[in-house]
Design a protein around this motif. Structure first.
Motif, short mmCIF file in Angstrom:
data_model
loop_
_atom_site.label_atom_id
_atom_site.label_comp_id
_atom_site.label_asym_id
_atom_site.label_seq_id
_atom_site.Cartn_x
_atom_site.Cartn_y
_atom_site.Cartn_z
N HIS A 67 0.82 -1.22 0.00
CA HIS A 67 0.00 0.00 0.00
C HIS A 67 0.85 1.27 0.00
O HIS A 67 2.04 1.26 0.31
N VAL A 70 -0.97 5.80 3.56
CA VAL A 70 -2.38 6.03 3.83
C VAL A 70 -2.70 5.40 5.19
O VAL A 70 -2.25 4.29 5.47
N ASP A 75 -5.88 -1.98 3.96
CA ASP A 75 -7.28 -1.96 3.53
C ASP A 75 -7.44 -1.38 2.12
O ASP A 75 -8.36 -1.76 1.39
N GLU A 76 -6.56 -0.46 1.74
CA GLU A 76 -6.74 0.21 0.46
C GLU A 76 -6.57 -0.73 -0.74
O GLU A 76 -7.43 -0.77 -1.63
N GLY A 81 -10.63 1.38 0.53
CA GLY A 81 -10.34 2.80 0.56
C GLY A 81 -11.18 3.56 -0.44
O GLY A 81 -12.05 2.99 -1.12
N LYS A 82 -10.91 4.84 -0.57
CA LYS A 82 -11.73 5.71 -1.41
C LYS A 82 -11.15 5.92 -2.81
O LYS A 82 -11.70 6.70 -3.59
N LYS A 83 -10.03 5.27 -3.13
CA LYS A 83 -9.38 5.48 -4.43
C LYS A 83 -9.37 4.18 -5.22
O LYS A 83 -8.48 3.35 -5.06
N TRP A 87 -6.91 -0.12 -5.91
CA TRP A 87 -7.49 -1.39 -5.46
C TRP A 87 -6.86 -2.56 -6.21
O TRP A 87 -7.52 -3.46 -6.69
#
Length: 294
Positions: A67, A70, A75-76, A81-83, A87
């Motif tokens: 990752h 962040v 989790d990303e 995550g939000k991006k 992923w």
């Protein structure tokens, strides 16, 4: 010299891991795990298994997914995550790869004092943890241990390079927005590399002086040869100025040529900022497919 020594066999403990949670997703299963990297020391991670993978079935390629900087850490890459551009563990699982996404020291659910443990850098602790993640992948009945790669963005991008240099079982490397030659990193001000999450010796031993620092990324990329290396290095990345990336690739290309592996050194320069944009990401996945799938 900068990161401190790679731990030796005395640091190895049994490869033990536990599953804390299992979530069925579209096309794969996501397992929250903790795996032992040295006696009594566990690292949190996500292990992602494609639905089609099964013990006794055809063995799969696998990816170590690292990752960026962040707070949510691991989790990303698995899609929490939000991006969506980051992923990659989720996307690779849907392409048939087994994936593991561990937390880097200081992120997610993982906050060890690596210096109290005897490490000279956060970078070396991450490398050791990642090597143990490769041990875990190689032990899985679903995984072909000869087809393991690594991918990461930003922090994960250089973490991928560092790990591959110390882990020969990694057969392909994808680094997004992860590096450039030090003279091009904020005009040679490498203080950003010297905090406790990375390599304090750059400041404490080498005085942030480029003439004293005993390595740079042109050598690191060249040292990966002939293993396949792909970078997404955008034209407008303020962290890693693109000409400093081109310097590294130009330096490494003759070394890849000595091995007849020119096609395995690929640099994409999208018209973007510090991002793993879809076009480059899909090219990276194709690059991996061509080298890690049968």
């Amino acid at each position: 010299e900068v990161m401190g020594p790679l731990p030796g066999p005395e640091t190895l403990g049994p490869l033990e891991w536990k599953v804390d949670e299992e979530i069925a997703e579209d096309g794969y299963v996501r397992r929250r795990i903790a795996f032992q990297v040295e006696p009594g020391h566990l690292v949190p991670a996500w292990l992602v298994i494609p639905d089609a993978a099964a013990p006794g079935g055809p063995k799969r390629p696998a990816m170590l997914c690292l990752h960026q900087t962040v707070p949510i850490g691991k989790d990303e890459p698995v899609g929490l995550g939000k991006k969506p551009d980051l992923w990659y563990a989720k996307e690779l699982a849907r392409r048939g790869y087994v994936a593991i996404a561990p937390d880097y020291p200081g992120f997610g659910d993982y906050h060890p004092d690596v210096y109290a443990m005897g490490y000279a850098s956060g970078s070396m602790k991450a490398i050791w943890n990642n090597k143990r993640a490769v041990d875990l992948l190689a032990s899985l009945p679903e995984v072909d241990p000869e087809r393991i790669g690594v991918i990461g963005h930003s922090l994960g991008g250089h973490n991928a390079i560092f790990t591959a240099l110390f882990e020969p079982r990694i057969k392909a490397v994808v680094s997004s927005c992860g590096f450039n030659a030090f003279p091009y990193y904020y005009k040679g001000n490498v203080a950003g590399w010297s905090h406790k999450g990375y390599m304090p010796r750059l400041r404490d031993v080498y005085d942030l002086d480029l003439a004293k620092i005993p390595f740079d990324f042109p050598e690191l990329i060249g040292s990966l040869a002939p293993r396949p290396f792909f970078t997404c290095s955008p034209l407008h990345d303020e962290n890693f100025e693109v000409e400093g990336v081109r310097v590294c690739i130009r330096a490494a290309r003759p070394i890849y040529a000595l091995y007849g592996a020119e096609a395995d050194l690929v640099a994409e320069h999208p018209d973007a900022e510090h991002a793993f944009v879809p076009e480059a990401r899909m090219k990276a996945y194709q690059f991996l497919d061509e080298r890690l799938k049968p």
